[in-house]
Design an enzyme around this catalytic site. Sequence first.
Site, PDB file in Angstrom:
ATOM      1  N   ASN A  12       0.879  -1.176   0.000  1.00  0.00           N
ATOM      2  CA  ASN A  12       0.000   0.000   0.000  1.00  0.00           C
ATOM      3  C   ASN A  12       0.914   1.222   0.000  1.00  0.00           C
ATOM      4  O   ASN A  12       1.531   1.531   1.014  1.00  0.00           O
ATOM      5  CB  ASN A  12      -0.880  -0.028   1.257  1.00  0.00           C
ATOM      6  CG  ASN A  12      -1.661   1.263   1.439  1.00  0.00           C
ATOM      7  OD1 ASN A  12      -1.811   2.046   0.504  1.00  0.00           O
ATOM      8  ND2 ASN A  12      -2.155   1.487   2.647  1.00  0.00           N
ATOM      9  N   TRP A  13       0.987   1.880  -1.148  1.00  0.00           N
ATOM     10  CA  TRP A  13       1.924   3.009  -1.263  1.00  0.00           C
ATOM     11  C   TRP A  13       1.386   4.289  -0.645  1.00  0.00           C
ATOM     12  O   TRP A  13       2.088   5.290  -0.571  1.00  0.00           O
ATOM     13  CB  TRP A  13       2.254   3.257  -2.737  1.00  0.00           C
ATOM     14  CG  TRP A  13       3.050   2.164  -3.375  1.00  0.00           C
ATOM     15  CD1 TRP A  13       3.500   1.014  -2.786  1.00  0.00           C
ATOM     16  CD2 TRP A  13       3.499   2.117  -4.741  1.00  0.00           C
ATOM     17  NE1 TRP A  13       4.200   0.262  -3.701  1.00  0.00           N
ATOM     18  CE2 TRP A  13       4.218   0.911  -4.904  1.00  0.00           C
ATOM     19  CE3 TRP A  13       3.368   2.963  -5.840  1.00  0.00           C
ATOM     20  CZ2 TRP A  13       4.803   0.539  -6.124  1.00  0.00           C
ATOM     21  CZ3 TRP A  13       3.948   2.607  -7.040  1.00  0.00           C
ATOM     22  CH2 TRP A  13       4.664   1.409  -7.182  1.00  0.00           C
ATOM     23  N   LYS A  14       0.126   4.301  -0.263  1.00  0.00           N
ATOM     24  CA  LYS A  14      -0.493   5.499   0.323  1.00  0.00           C
ATOM     25  C   LYS A  14      -0.279   6.710  -0.600  1.00  0.00           C
ATOM     26  O   LYS A  14      -0.298   6.542  -1.813  1.00  0.00           O
ATOM     27  CB  LYS A  14       0.058   5.746   1.731  1.00  0.00           C
ATOM     28  CG  LYS A  14       0.065   4.482   2.588  1.00  0.00           C
ATOM     29  CD  LYS A  14       0.326   4.749   4.031  1.00  0.00           C
ATOM     30  CE  LYS A  14       0.415   3.431   4.771  1.00  0.00           C
ATOM     31  NZ  LYS A  14       0.429   3.595   6.202  1.00  0.00           N
ATOM     32  N   HIS A  98      -9.144   1.312   4.899  1.00  0.00           N
ATOM     33  CA  HIS A  98      -7.868   1.428   5.617  1.00  0.00           C
ATOM     34  C   HIS A  98      -8.067   2.356   6.821  1.00  0.00           C
ATOM     35  O   HIS A  98      -8.845   3.309   6.752  1.00  0.00           O
ATOM     36  CB  HIS A  98      -6.805   1.989   4.665  1.00  0.00           C
ATOM     37  CG  HIS A  98      -5.424   1.939   5.229  1.00  0.00           C
ATOM     38  ND1 HIS A  98      -4.975   2.868   6.143  1.00  0.00           N
ATOM     39  CD2 HIS A  98      -4.419   1.058   5.038  1.00  0.00           C
ATOM     40  CE1 HIS A  98      -3.723   2.554   6.479  1.00  0.00           C
ATOM     41  NE2 HIS A  98      -3.357   1.466   5.832  1.00  0.00           N
ATOM     42  N   GLU A 100      -6.437   4.720   7.957  1.00  0.00           N
ATOM     43  CA  GLU A 100      -6.216   6.157   7.685  1.00  0.00           C
ATOM     44  C   GLU A 100      -7.453   6.773   7.052  1.00  0.00           C
ATOM     45  O   GLU A 100      -7.767   7.942   7.277  1.00  0.00           O
ATOM     46  CB  GLU A 100      -4.974   6.331   6.785  1.00  0.00           C
ATOM     47  CG  GLU A 100      -3.702   6.091   7.582  1.00  0.00           C
ATOM     48  CD  GLU A 100      -2.553   5.531   6.775  1.00  0.00           C
ATOM     49  OE1 GLU A 100      -2.577   5.616   5.538  1.00  0.00           O
ATOM     50  OE2 GLU A 100      -1.612   4.990   7.395  1.00  0.00           O
ATOM     51  N   GLU A 170      -5.216  -4.911  10.528  1.00  0.00           N
ATOM     52  CA  GLU A 170      -4.175  -3.916  10.748  1.00  0.00           C
ATOM     53  C   GLU A 170      -4.428  -3.184  12.066  1.00  0.00           C
ATOM     54  O   GLU A 170      -5.216  -2.230  12.104  1.00  0.00           O
ATOM     55  CB  GLU A 170      -4.169  -2.903   9.602  1.00  0.00           C
ATOM     56  CG  GLU A 170      -3.904  -3.519   8.254  1.00  0.00           C
ATOM     57  CD  GLU A 170      -3.265  -2.532   7.293  1.00  0.00           C
ATOM     58  OE1 GLU A 170      -2.219  -2.863   6.739  1.00  0.00           O
ATOM     59  OE2 GLU A 170      -3.802  -1.427   7.142  1.00  0.00           O
ATOM     60  N   GLY A 176       2.815   2.023  10.586  1.00  0.00           N
ATOM     61  CA  GLY A 176       3.789   3.097  10.407  1.00  0.00           C
ATOM     62  C   GLY A 176       4.515   3.480  11.684  1.00  0.00           C
ATOM     63  O   GLY A 176       5.161   4.519  11.751  1.00  0.00           O
ATOM     64  N   SER A 216       3.719  -2.400  10.147  1.00  0.00           N
ATOM     65  CA  SER A 216       5.171  -2.472  10.274  1.00  0.00           C
ATOM     66  C   SER A 216       5.739  -3.848   9.911  1.00  0.00           C
ATOM     67  O   SER A 216       6.631  -4.350  10.594  1.00  0.00           O
ATOM     68  CB  SER A 216       5.609  -2.043  11.670  1.00  0.00           C
ATOM     69  OG  SER A 216       5.155  -0.722  11.942  1.00  0.00           O
ATOM     70  N   GLY A 237       2.985  -1.132   4.182  1.00  0.00           N
ATOM     71  CA  GLY A 237       3.128   0.269   3.815  1.00  0.00           C
ATOM     72  C   GLY A 237       4.592   0.598   3.521  1.00  0.00           C
ATOM     73  O   GLY A 237       5.094   0.357   2.429  1.00  0.00           O
ATOM     74  N   GLY A 238       5.278   1.110   4.527  1.00  0.00           N
ATOM     75  CA  GLY A 238       6.643   1.617   4.379  1.00  0.00           C
ATOM     76  C   GLY A 238       7.595   0.706   3.616  1.00  0.00           C
ATOM     77  O   GLY A 238       8.296   1.148   2.695  1.00  0.00           O
TER      78      GLY A 238
HETATM   79  C1  PEP Z   1      -0.411   0.016   5.811  1.00  0.00           C
HETATM   80  O1  PEP Z   1      -0.363   1.093   5.271  1.00  0.00           O
HETATM   81  O2  PEP Z   1      -1.361  -0.719   5.530  1.00  0.00           O
HETATM   82  C2  PEP Z   1       0.652  -0.381   6.740  1.00  0.00           C
HETATM   83  C3  PEP Z   1       0.532  -1.497   7.385  1.00  0.00           C
HETATM   84  O3  PEP Z   1       1.734   0.458   6.871  1.00  0.00           O
HETATM   85  P1  PEP Z   1       3.186   0.081   7.517  1.00  0.00           P
HETATM   86  O4  PEP Z   1       3.604  -1.217   6.908  1.00  0.00           O
HETATM   87  O5  PEP Z   1       4.074   1.223   7.107  1.00  0.00           O
HETATM   88  O6  PEP Z   1       2.998  -0.022   8.979  1.00  0.00           O
END
Ligand code: PEP
Length: 253
Positions: A12-14, A98, A100, A170, A176, A216, A237-238
């Site tokens: 997920n590049w956000k 998500h 966010e 999640e 993050g 993470s 994500g990251g």
């Molecule tokens: C996400 O955006 O779904 C996520 C889990 O981010 P991260 O891996 O950066 O915690």
Amino acid sequence: MHPKRRPILAGNWKMNMTATQTRDLASKLVPLVANVKDRDIVLGPPFTSIAAAADVIRGTNIGLAAQNLHWEDKGAFTGEISADMLLDSGCKYVIIGHSERRQYFGETDETVNKKVKQALKKGLLPIMCVGETLAEREAGKLNEVIGRQVTGGLKDVSADDMKKVVIAYEPVWAIGTGKTATPEQANEVHALIRGKVRSLYTADIAEGIRIQYGGSVTPENVSQLMAKPDIDGALVGGASLKPDSFAALVNFK
Ligand code: PEP
């Protein structure tokens, strides 16, 4: 991991990656994962980079996800994107609900449910996100929150359609933050989600659906998470923003 369920690793590049950066990242990623046959690989670029990603990954083993969609077919909904637009741009999946989006953009179980149903009606595979905040976990509300999100998000989704849904667990406190749920903590909630799906549908459907963990996930911790019986993949994500780390994650042993 479970022998009956095909692992699914999604990035997920956000709100990251211009179209130019997308071409660069995707071109580097393609050869690094070209030999992967036993798991699904998915990239989730922002809307404006979907076409660039689609160009690069056409004919490869990588699928495309959007990060959101609108529940109506079309019309006067300024700033929104429809399922047909996503399909036409090459998307197969769509991430829905998500945390966010729930936290900053007013997404609720009702809007998540409308979007899940619209995705299924149009032939997109929904990745429906659920997860508790730290305050909810500490207040002993984990079961209640997850139960409400799963039940609300899947309201009126038929048994046949349910087989196409991927659920991403999640925990909001792990997204993050560098703070991963332990494999045991994650697996416990995955089992809870699977149990909820069993009670809403059938044991067969519950055994078949894939539940990703997100929060993470890194190349260093992915194998321990994937070793757990109810963890069927990762939403990342990251660590999905660099070709080497996402490839290492996809290639977990
Ligand atoms: C996400 O955006 O779904 C996520 C889990 O981010 P991260 O891996 O950066 O915690």
